[in-house]
Design an enzyme around this catalytic site. Structure first.
Site, PDB file in Angstrom:
ATOM      1  N   SER A 127       7.021  -1.075  -1.609  1.00 47.05           N
ATOM      2  CA  SER A 127       7.834  -2.230  -1.980  1.00 47.05           C
ATOM      3  C   SER A 127       9.310  -1.938  -1.671  1.00 47.05           C
ATOM      4  O   SER A 127       9.631  -1.567  -0.541  1.00 47.05           O
ATOM      5  CB  SER A 127       7.587  -2.556  -3.454  1.00 47.05           C
ATOM      6  OG  SER A 127       7.926  -3.875  -3.765  1.00 47.05           O
ATOM      7  N   ASP A 170      -0.866 -10.205   0.301  1.00 49.65           N
ATOM      8  CA  ASP A 170       0.358  -9.919  -0.438  1.00 49.65           C
ATOM      9  C   ASP A 170       1.426 -10.924  -0.025  1.00 49.65           C
ATOM     10  O   ASP A 170       1.784 -10.999   1.154  1.00 49.65           O
ATOM     11  CB  ASP A 170       0.821  -8.493  -0.138  1.00 49.65           C
ATOM     12  CG  ASP A 170       2.205  -8.188  -0.703  1.00 49.65           C
ATOM     13  OD1 ASP A 170       2.662  -8.911  -1.608  1.00 49.65           O
ATOM     14  OD2 ASP A 170       2.816  -7.207  -0.233  1.00 49.65           O
ATOM     15  N   HIS A 209      -0.409  -5.930  -2.497  1.00 48.63           N
ATOM     16  CA  HIS A 209       0.865  -5.211  -2.508  1.00 48.63           C
ATOM     17  C   HIS A 209       0.690  -3.717  -2.809  1.00 48.63           C
ATOM     18  O   HIS A 209       0.232  -3.348  -3.896  1.00 48.63           O
ATOM     19  CB  HIS A 209       1.791  -5.856  -3.545  1.00 48.63           C
ATOM     20  CG  HIS A 209       3.240  -5.555  -3.353  1.00 48.63           C
ATOM     21  ND1 HIS A 209       3.962  -5.986  -2.276  1.00 48.63           N
ATOM     22  CD2 HIS A 209       4.118  -4.856  -4.123  1.00 48.63           C
ATOM     23  CE1 HIS A 209       5.219  -5.599  -2.387  1.00 48.63           C
ATOM     24  NE2 HIS A 209       5.339  -4.900  -3.499  1.00 48.63           N
TER      25      HIS A 209
END
Length: 505
Positions: free
Chosen positions: A194, A436, A461
């Site tokens: 991320s 995602d 994710h």
């Protein structure tokens, strides 16, 4: 004196919380930007990670980190303790030039990463690697001046809370570790998910002499400026729900107008408060809508096997007793996802006392401006385009700074990515799962032979860097295997070069 300082810290903390609450309450129709993070910050009650629940193979250290890496003013040399954790269980030692796998902490404490990020520990035996985890400055236990309140109340100190300073921290600690372990020739692979994945990719570009390669998992490095569609995130959330259950999708799509319809009654907000068992009476419909928006976004973003949270939400909505009205079905989805509670906190996803909320609010108000909004067409969400001017005004009112929406692409690049990087960059894996929502801002095509995109149709994710499970689907097993093979190729080339170019000294 100590009592007075304590009072001042408490007073500032309350003032900051009030400001953040006010900020979240005046956003108008601009919904909360979905959170990044390798790990889902669930609203369910889960046991806290404690030192006793983490393997004794993890040893914690604190590095005396420089506050400002880029200036030479007297205050620049101020230091603060930055936490990093080392696991040497599988390392075959510096004499074999065995690699070092480094995980980059993100916008939260490092604690949960030690147990919930599996890529390093799962592959340490294969690589015979030293494992290192570094906490991001201003989070967890790595906070200048000892307290988050003291750091955030000082506008000058807050200015050192940037991604550039963070990756400079990582470089300093990695070089310190290599020196401490006499590991001059041990290649470094940096890993992040991320926001941490963005840092890993940018680190490889900025510090190629420190890291041989980078695995950037679910890193939306293109969600800045106009590089990715502003509505891309919510378009994928909508698609995920529609593919999971057409009836669930339709119920959600129709619910927003139903909320407004009920609210228009004389006691409408009271009715909504009772129907959704809110902990505090609703003062406006936006708080309920934002809460539901956050649930749907989180469920889609972290729709990991084998539980598949999105299916849990839709299972609750579709499984409500026959005859249940639209909002009753929506609430059944909330209960299925969050759990059966005495009441539901509409501020659960925007809680000002949450260190991630506080720190990330500053980061997004300074440089990490990600223009995410709801679209008008083919969406299950009410229209709510990202409004940069409104966003700038709110950030200036909160922090007194002008957000820099173009700085990320100025400093790290992004425009004409393939043209620029196909000769300049090397050894970066951009991994994504196409379910995602943040993959809409990810790198999904190979840039060169060594800057590659690895994605799966069904992935979510940061799924690839979570711990391996026996229940993992084959497409996930294959994705991880591909990533490991690519890294093995980098290492093989490095060891060949090491033999050829090794310093005789």
């Amino acid at each position: 004196m100590n009592r007075a300082m304590g009072f001042l810290r408490h007073s500032f903390h309350q003032l900051l919380l009030f400001s953040l609450i006010s900020f979240s309450c005046v956003t108008g129709t601009q919904f909360s930007i979905p959170r990044l993070g390798a790990l889902r910050r669930t609203t369910r009650t889960e046991p806290k990670i404690t030192s006793s629940s983490v393997s004794k193979d993890f040893k914690t250290f604190f590095y005396s980190q420089t506050l400002d890496h880029f200036n030479y003013r007297p205050e620049s040399y101020t230091t603060f303790p930055q936490r990093y954790v080392v696991n040497s269980k599988y390392w075959s030692g510096a004499n074999t030039s065995a690699p070092i796998l480094v995980f980059f902490g993100e916008e939260t404490s490092l604690d949960n990463d030690l147990s919930d990020i599996g890529f390093l520990t799962d592959n340490a035996p294969r690589f015979k690697a030293l494992l290192v985890y570094i906490e991001h400055r201003f989070y967890g236990k790595s906070i200048p001046f000892g307290s988050r309140e003291a750091a955030l109340r000082n506008a000058s100190i807050r200015g050192y809370f940037t991604s550039a300073q963070a990756i400079a921290d990582y470089a300093a600690i990695i070089l310190h570790i290599k020196k401490t372990f006499f590991a001059k020739n041990s290649p470094v692979i940096v890993i992040g998910g991320s926001y941490g994945g963005m840092l890993a990719a940018w680190f490889r570009l900025k510090y190629p002499h420190v890291a041989l390669g980078a695995l950037a998992s679910s890193a939306p490095i293109l969600y800045f400026d106009d590089l990715a569609p502003q509505v891309g995130y919510y378009a994928i959330v909508t698609k995920d729900f529609k593919e999971t259950s057409e009836s669930c999708y339709e119920t959600i799509r129709e619910s927003w107008d139903e909320i407004d319809k009920v609210a228009s009654k004389s006691n409408g907000l009271s009715i909504l408060s009772m129907k959704f068992k809110t902990c505090k009476k609703l003062k406006r419909t936006f708080d309920l809508k934002d809460y539901l928006d956050s649930i749907y976004s989180e469920a889609a973003q972290y729709d990991h096997p084998p539980t598949y949270p999105l299916s849990i939400v839709c299972g609750g909505i579709d499984g409500a007793p026959k005859g249940t009205d639209i909002l009753g079905r929506i609430f059944a989805g909330v209960v299925a996802y969050v759990g059966n509670k005495s009441c539901y906190d509409m501020n659960a996803y925007n809680h000002p006392s949450d260190e991630t909320y506080m720190g990330w609010r500053w980061q997004t108000c300074s440089e990490m401006v990600m223009p995410i909004g709801h679209g008008n067409n083919d969406s299950m969400f009410p229209p709510a385009p990202f409004n940069l001017n409104r966003f700038i005004r709110k950030c200036k009112s909160l922090f007194g700074v002008q957000p820099q929406p173009h700085w990320v692409t100025t400093y790290y690049g992004g425009h004409d990515l393939k043209l620029i990087l196909h000769r300049f960059a090397s050894n970066i894996i951009f991994s994504n799962g196409l379910r995602d929502p943040y993959s809409s801002g990810g790198v999904l095509e190979n840039i060169s032979d060594s800057v590659v995109a690895v994605h799966t149709i069904h992935g979510s994710h940061c799924l690839d860097i979570l711990p391996e499970k026996k229940s993992d689907p084959q497409w996930l097993v294959k994705q991880r295997k591909t990533e490991v093979q690519i890294i093995e190729g980098w290492l093989a080339k490095y060891y060949t070069d090491l033999l050829e170019f090794r310093d005789p000294a």
